[in-house]
Design a protein around this motif. Structure first.
Motif, PDB file in Angstrom:
ATOM      1  N   SER A 198      23.406   0.634   3.359  1.00 15.82           N
ATOM      2  CA  SER A 198      23.287   0.133   4.546  1.00 15.82           C
ATOM      3  C   SER A 198      24.549   0.309   5.703  1.00 15.82           C
ATOM      4  O   SER A 198      25.589  -0.184   5.155  1.00 15.82           O
ATOM      5  CB  SER A 198      22.819  -1.479   4.654  1.00 15.82           C
ATOM      6  OG  SER A 198      21.532  -1.574   4.128  1.00 15.82           O
ATOM      7  N   LEU A 199      24.302   0.684   6.794  1.00 18.43           N
ATOM      8  CA  LEU A 199      25.308   0.703   7.784  1.00 18.43           C
ATOM      9  C   LEU A 199      25.134  -0.141   9.134  1.00 18.43           C
ATOM     10  O   LEU A 199      23.632  -0.231   9.357  1.00 18.43           O
ATOM     11  CB  LEU A 199      25.517   1.849   8.611  1.00 18.43           C
ATOM     12  CG  LEU A 199      26.188   2.257   9.601  1.00 18.43           C
ATOM     13  CD1 LEU A 199      27.913   1.878   9.173  1.00 18.43           C
ATOM     14  CD2 LEU A 199      26.350   3.835  10.145  1.00 18.43           C
ATOM     15  N   VAL A 200      25.739  -0.937   9.332  1.00 18.66           N
ATOM     16  CA  VAL A 200      25.391  -2.070  10.357  1.00 18.66           C
ATOM     17  C   VAL A 200      26.372  -1.633  11.437  1.00 18.66           C
ATOM     18  O   VAL A 200      27.813  -1.339  11.173  1.00 18.66           O
ATOM     19  CB  VAL A 200      25.650  -3.403  10.277  1.00 18.66           C
ATOM     20  CG1 VAL A 200      25.209  -4.358  11.430  1.00 18.66           C
ATOM     21  CG2 VAL A 200      24.670  -3.795   8.979  1.00 18.66           C
ATOM     22  N   ILE A 201      25.909  -1.073  12.806  1.00 18.40           N
ATOM     23  CA  ILE A 201      26.843  -0.801  13.861  1.00 18.40           C
ATOM     24  C   ILE A 201      26.713  -1.637  14.958  1.00 18.40           C
ATOM     25  O   ILE A 201      25.360  -1.605  15.612  1.00 18.40           O
ATOM     26  CB  ILE A 201      26.606   0.776  14.182  1.00 18.40           C
ATOM     27  CG1 ILE A 201      27.713   1.265  15.064  1.00 18.40           C
ATOM     28  CG2 ILE A 201      25.395   1.308  14.423  1.00 18.40           C
ATOM     29  CD1 ILE A 201      27.692   2.781  15.346  1.00 18.40           C
ATOM     30  N   GLY A 202      27.651  -2.180  15.621  1.00 23.06           N
ATOM     31  CA  GLY A 202      27.258  -3.018  16.909  1.00 23.06           C
ATOM     32  C   GLY A 202      28.520  -2.799  17.868  1.00 23.06           C
ATOM     33  O   GLY A 202      29.533  -2.156  17.540  1.00 23.06           O
ATOM     34  N   ALA A 203      28.291  -3.163  19.302  1.00 22.20           N
ATOM     35  CA  ALA A 203      29.230  -2.964  20.297  1.00 22.20           C
ATOM     36  C   ALA A 203      29.868  -4.315  20.410  1.00 22.20           C
ATOM     37  O   ALA A 203      29.069  -5.241  20.772  1.00 22.20           O
ATOM     38  CB  ALA A 203      28.584  -2.370  21.540  1.00 22.20           C
ATOM     39  N   SER A 204      31.238  -4.370  20.558  1.00 19.21           N
ATOM     40  CA  SER A 204      31.859  -5.488  21.046  1.00 19.21           C
ATOM     41  C   SER A 204      31.484  -6.027  22.345  1.00 19.21           C
ATOM     42  O   SER A 204      31.761  -7.390  22.780  1.00 19.21           O
ATOM     43  CB  SER A 204      33.388  -5.103  21.195  1.00 19.21           C
ATOM     44  OG  SER A 204      33.792  -3.997  22.097  1.00 19.21           O
ATOM     45  N   ASP A 205      31.068  -5.227  23.393  1.00 21.08           N
ATOM     46  CA  ASP A 205      30.497  -5.602  24.749  1.00 21.08           C
ATOM     47  C   ASP A 205      29.202  -5.783  25.033  1.00 21.08           C
ATOM     48  O   ASP A 205      28.838  -5.546  26.019  1.00 21.08           O
ATOM     49  CB  ASP A 205      31.291  -4.981  25.670  1.00 21.08           C
ATOM     50  CG  ASP A 205      30.905  -3.253  25.677  1.00 21.08           C
ATOM     51  OD1 ASP A 205      30.443  -2.870  24.522  1.00 21.08           O
ATOM     52  OD2 ASP A 205      31.295  -2.496  26.498  1.00 21.08           O
ATOM     53  N   ASP A 206      28.410  -5.891  23.836  1.00 22.55           N
ATOM     54  CA  ASP A 206      27.102  -5.943  23.899  1.00 22.55           C
ATOM     55  C   ASP A 206      26.509  -7.426  24.277  1.00 22.55           C
ATOM     56  O   ASP A 206      26.738  -8.233  23.336  1.00 22.55           O
ATOM     57  CB  ASP A 206      25.986  -5.396  22.393  1.00 22.55           C
ATOM     58  CG  ASP A 206      24.611  -5.421  22.576  1.00 22.55           C
ATOM     59  OD1 ASP A 206      24.196  -5.735  23.513  1.00 22.55           O
ATOM     60  OD2 ASP A 206      24.128  -4.587  21.793  1.00 22.55           O
ATOM     61  N   LEU A 207      25.728  -7.582  25.350  1.00 24.96           N
ATOM     62  CA  LEU A 207      25.418  -8.866  25.980  1.00 24.96           C
ATOM     63  C   LEU A 207      23.957  -9.239  25.187  1.00 24.96           C
ATOM     64  O   LEU A 207      23.496 -10.460  25.453  1.00 24.96           O
ATOM     65  CB  LEU A 207      25.607  -8.908  27.270  1.00 24.96           C
ATOM     66  CG  LEU A 207      26.958  -8.760  27.845  1.00 24.96           C
ATOM     67  CD1 LEU A 207      26.971  -9.271  29.181  1.00 24.96           C
ATOM     68  CD2 LEU A 207      27.784  -9.915  27.204  1.00 24.96           C
ATOM     69  N   LEU A 208      23.145  -8.154  25.102  1.00 27.37           N
ATOM     70  CA  LEU A 208      21.714  -8.344  24.776  1.00 27.37           C
ATOM     71  C   LEU A 208      21.502  -8.432  23.296  1.00 27.37           C
ATOM     72  O   LEU A 208      20.907  -9.263  22.789  1.00 27.37           O
ATOM     73  CB  LEU A 208      20.738  -7.295  25.259  1.00 27.37           C
ATOM     74  CG  LEU A 208      20.681  -7.007  26.725  1.00 27.37           C
ATOM     75  CD1 LEU A 208      19.972  -5.917  26.785  1.00 27.37           C
ATOM     76  CD2 LEU A 208      19.843  -8.324  27.206  1.00 27.37           C
ATOM     77  N   ALA A 209      22.304  -7.971  22.224  1.00 27.23           N
ATOM     78  CA  ALA A 209      22.385  -8.204  20.982  1.00 27.23           C
ATOM     79  C   ALA A 209      23.810  -8.169  20.720  1.00 27.23           C
ATOM     80  O   ALA A 209      24.378  -7.190  20.103  1.00 27.23           O
ATOM     81  CB  ALA A 209      21.772  -7.017  20.185  1.00 27.23           C
ATOM     82  N   PRO A 210      24.202  -9.338  21.008  1.00 30.75           N
ATOM     83  CA  PRO A 210      26.045  -9.701  20.627  1.00 30.75           C
ATOM     84  C   PRO A 210      26.149  -9.198  19.372  1.00 30.75           C
ATOM     85  O   PRO A 210      25.698  -9.323  18.313  1.00 30.75           O
ATOM     86  CB  PRO A 210      26.125 -10.954  20.895  1.00 30.75           C
ATOM     87  CG  PRO A 210      24.899 -11.541  21.711  1.00 30.75           C
ATOM     88  CD  PRO A 210      23.512 -10.575  21.309  1.00 30.75           C
ATOM     89  N   LEU A 211      27.461  -8.841  19.004  1.00 31.16           N
ATOM     90  CA  LEU A 211      28.281  -8.275  18.050  1.00 31.16           C
ATOM     91  C   LEU A 211      28.225  -9.384  17.032  1.00 31.16           C
ATOM     92  O   LEU A 211      27.944  -9.091  15.895  1.00 31.16           O
ATOM     93  CB  LEU A 211      29.631  -8.038  18.377  1.00 31.16           C
ATOM     94  CG  LEU A 211      30.486  -7.569  17.157  1.00 31.16           C
ATOM     95  CD1 LEU A 211      29.875  -6.420  16.640  1.00 31.16           C
ATOM     96  CD2 LEU A 211      32.109  -7.310  17.500  1.00 31.16           C
ATOM     97  N   TYR A 212      28.220 -10.834  17.003  1.00 35.47           N
ATOM     98  CA  TYR A 212      28.052 -11.798  16.081  1.00 35.47           C
ATOM     99  C   TYR A 212      26.781 -11.647  15.365  1.00 35.47           C
ATOM    100  O   TYR A 212      26.741 -11.657  14.204  1.00 35.47           O
ATOM    101  CB  TYR A 212      28.015 -13.009  16.548  1.00 35.47           C
ATOM    102  CG  TYR A 212      26.736 -13.823  17.345  1.00 35.47           C
ATOM    103  CD1 TYR A 212      25.851 -14.153  16.730  1.00 35.47           C
ATOM    104  CD2 TYR A 212      26.970 -13.493  18.697  1.00 35.47           C
ATOM    105  CE1 TYR A 212      24.650 -14.688  17.209  1.00 35.47           C
ATOM    106  CE2 TYR A 212      25.708 -14.343  19.088  1.00 35.47           C
ATOM    107  CZ  TYR A 212      24.670 -14.666  18.729  1.00 35.47           C
ATOM    108  OH  TYR A 212      23.443 -15.059  19.578  1.00 35.47           O
TER     109      TYR A 212
END
Length: 257
Positions: A198-212
């Motif tokens: 599994s790879l989880v990739i998120g954006a530090s400035d994502d306000l709709l699906a926040p990085l947390y």
């Protein structure tokens, strides 16, 4: 009923891309074309959207999961590397937990594992705008949330055009139903059962699906790899080279079909 779907490339690894709220396979166009040089890539418009705009449905998570499995069956694919973005990442969680035989590896992209108070309140506001003000206001607010102001001058965000040239991605009733779909979603306790790469990739400035949210998913899935970039909620398209580099490397590290 099987939905219309796209299938590109002829590589030994089969990748299924699942879109989020807007439900359109076009979200993946650039990524799909680049990945199709080495892989077989499948994507599809969801019910009420794009080529499947006239297909009626309830637009629930369960229905989208069932449709996804039907697409795999129609394409003759026993199992695939699944890449799901936003609500598509929720569908990927359902597949990995409830239909593990269909998923060889998973990419959880800009997604969430619990529809918590923050996401509920953000979504409540979008629904209120759609219901009381209209499609244009809802789409404009969603664009601002997806492309945070810190990078507003970044031409790849294309925020100005997104606000000025609003176009309806689906009928309002379909959009509203899809917005309601994730309420109550919470499978955090089950994530440790996911036993595939599994790879989880998120954006530090994502306000709709926040990085947390991405961090929780990565912490709870055994052996999951976490990658953090920027680019707002639509980082698949605002950071295409970085996304292809990180997600492509993960995909190509998986054994061939």
């Amino acid at each position: 009923m099987t939905l219309a779907y796209n299938k590109e490339g002829s590589g030994d690894r089969t990748v299924l891309c699942i879109t989020g709220l807007n439900g359109h396979a076009g979200f993946w166009t650039n990524f799909r074309k680049a990945l199709a040089e080495t892989c077989t890539v499948i994507s599809f418009d969801q019910r009420g959207c794009g080529d499947n705009r006239d297909v009626a449905g309830e637009h629930t998570l369960a229905e989208i999961v069932a449709d996804t499995i039907d697409v795999l069956d129609a394409a003759g694919v026993d199992n695939a590397i699944v890449v799901g973005h936003s609500m598509g990442g929720v569908i990927t969680q359902y597949l990995a937990l409830d239909h593990p035989e269909r998923v060889r590896a998973a990419v959880f992209s800009g997604t969430f594992c619990v529809f918590d108070w923050y996401m509920e309140n953000t979504n409540n506001l979008r629904q209120a705008l759609l219901d009381k003000v209209g499609t244009e206001a809802c789409a404009q607010f969603s664009a601002v949330m997806a492309m945070p102001g810190g990078n507003v001058m970044d031409e790849r965000y294309n925020l100005h055009d997104r606000i000025v040239n609003v176009s309806s991605k689906a009928p309002d009733d379909v959009i509203m139903a899809r917005m309601r779909a994730p309420y109550g979603f919470d499978r955090r306790a089950e994530l440790p059962r996911i036993g595939i790469p599994s790879l989880v990739i998120g954006a530090s400035d994502d306000l709709l699906a926040p990085l947390y949210q991405s961090k929780i998913i990565a912490e709870m899935i055994p052996g999951a790899q976490l990658e953090v970039i920027d680019g707002g909620h639509f980082f698949v398209n605002t950071r295409p080279e970085t996304y292809l580099e990180k997600v492509g490397a993960f995909i190509l590290s998986q054994p061939v079909d």
